[in-house]
Enzyme design. Structure first.
Site, PDB file in Angstrom:
ATOM      1  CG  ASP A  44      -1.657   1.159   3.055  1.00  0.00           C
ATOM      2  OD1 ASP A  44      -2.644   0.459   3.168  1.00  0.00           O
ATOM      3  OD2 ASP A  44      -2.103   2.381   2.658  1.00  0.00           O
ATOM      4  CG  HIS A  48      -4.593  -1.416   6.595  1.00  0.00           C
ATOM      5  ND1 HIS A  48      -5.099  -1.153   7.779  1.00  0.00           N
ATOM      6  CD2 HIS A  48      -3.916  -0.281   6.330  1.00  0.00           C
ATOM      7  CE1 HIS A  48      -5.027   0.218   8.115  1.00  0.00           C
ATOM      8  NE2 HIS A  48      -4.415   0.623   7.044  1.00  0.00           N
ATOM      9  CB  SER A 106      -8.117   6.762   1.478  1.00  0.00           C
ATOM     10  OG  SER A 106      -7.414   8.038   1.778  1.00  0.00           O
ATOM     11  CG  HIS A 134      -4.936   2.283  -1.677  1.00  0.00           C
ATOM     12  ND1 HIS A 134      -4.837   1.288  -0.958  1.00  0.00           N
ATOM     13  CD2 HIS A 134      -4.715   3.396  -0.965  1.00  0.00           C
ATOM     14  CE1 HIS A 134      -4.149   1.529   0.392  1.00  0.00           C
ATOM     15  NE2 HIS A 134      -4.247   2.857   0.326  1.00  0.00           N
TER      16      HIS A 134
END
EC number: 4.1.3.39
Length: 341
Positions: free
Chosen positions: A14, A17, A167, A198
């Site tokens: 992750d 990103h 998400s 998140h």
């Protein structure tokens, strides 16, 4: 409440990103060694969008998935490695490659209402004897009973663990309790439950604790929170809180804090924090990895990223629709006379 959990690190997947998928092999190896020494048992490594994610749509990484995986696998003494796979992006061939080079866990991810597209990949992973996880993304978008049905589908295909995934960083603790509680009750006792959060509304730790209280035994987090949007649940904070609550993680709080401070923060291209755009992701329920796409569209079309993100939330766009972000910005710019048709 579960008294022992498996922490699953997201820094090297992750975290790709906000790094635009440009983490070097040496950075990967340094961070992986630190995580391993801190006691982290499971580390995810791939392109931010999973195996096969290298593309015009999602971005080209500095190295291939196989190069990243081999680099990390060669550094670990106790931790195991996982890989993310989104059907339609990653293929069965990618899955076989990961298995052949030593990846332990495969996480097959779909939108929260599209579990049926995961059958082939979950079935193959189980046939190969891999730890096989079904990963339901954007879970805030589906009502409880839909999530339960989708989780049961993935379990029926062979998944031995089911993840409910926030998400967008949109869920609050009561949402987590309602949804994970229902899924936990529906799954077989031997099927594990996991949660991926998140931090767009600063709920990463609180939501993870709510998940643990519902029986989740696998929790995702990232050192220094390095991840899409305002990042993932910060692992060093979660480890400290779990230690105070008597929840065993096997991770050393000081060592993981050192990994965050000494290895992860220095490679950040920008601070991972809740800025106005990341806050908008959580508030409007927008896929966290859309953040940098919206910022790039802002620079190109002079439409504030926040307004683009709000419109994406109104349209209920989901992961995989990254190409629509620029289209949305163009439409808004034309409506405001910023573009000549």
């Amino acid at each position: 409440m579960v008294q022992h959990i498996t922490l699953h690190d997201m820094t090297l997947r992750d975290g790709m990103h906000p790094k635009r998928h440009q983490i070097s092999l040496e950075q990967m190896k340094d961070i992986a060694r630190g995580l391993d020494a801190a006691g982290v048992p499971l580390i995810e490594v791939t392109h931010g969008d999973g195996l096969g994610g290298a593309s015009v749509n999602y971005g080209f990484p500095a190295h291939s998935d196989e190069e990243y995986l081999r680099a990390v696998l060669g550094e670990l003494k106790q931790a195991r490695v996982s890989a993310l796979l989104l059907p339609g992006i990653g293929t069965v061939d990618h899955l076989r490659m990961a298995h052949e080079i030593g990846v332990h866990t495969i996480r097959v991810a779909t939108h929260c209402t599209e579990a049926d597209v995961s059958e082939q990949h979950i079935g193959m992973a189980r046939k190969l004897g891999m730890d096989t996880v079904g990963f339901l993304m954007m879970a805030h978008m589906a009502p409880v009973q839909t999530l339960v049905q989708q989780a049961l589908l993935m379990e029926s295909y062979g998944a031995n663990c089911l993840y409910i995934t926030d998400s967008a960083g949109h869920m609050l603790p009561h949402d987590v309790t309602e949804k994970l509680g229902a899924v936990r009750q529906a799954l077989r006792p031997e099927t594990e439950l996991g949660f991926h959060g998140h931090h767009n509304l600063a709920m990463g730790v609180a939501n993870s604790l709510a998940a643990i209280a519902c029986g989740a035994s696998r929790i995702d987090a990232a050192a220094a929170g390095l991840g899409a949007g305002a990042g993932n649940t910060p692992m060093e904070v979660l480890v400290a809180v779990c230690e105070r609550m008597g929840i065993e993680t096997g991770v050393d709080v000081y060592r993981i804090a050192d990994v965050a401070e000494d290895l992860v923060v220095p490679i950040m291209d920008h601070p991972i924090r809740i800025d106005r755009d990341a806050l908008t992701l959580g508030y409007a329920g927008v896929y966290s990895s859309f953040l940098l796409f919206a910022k790039r569209a802002e620079a190109k079309y002079r439409i504030p990223a926040r307004e683009i993100l709000v419109e994406l939330g109104r349209q209920r766009l989901v992961g995989g629709q990254e190409d629509m972000i620029e289209d949305t910005a163009i439409t808004l710019a034309r409506e405001r006379g910023l573009l000549v048709p």
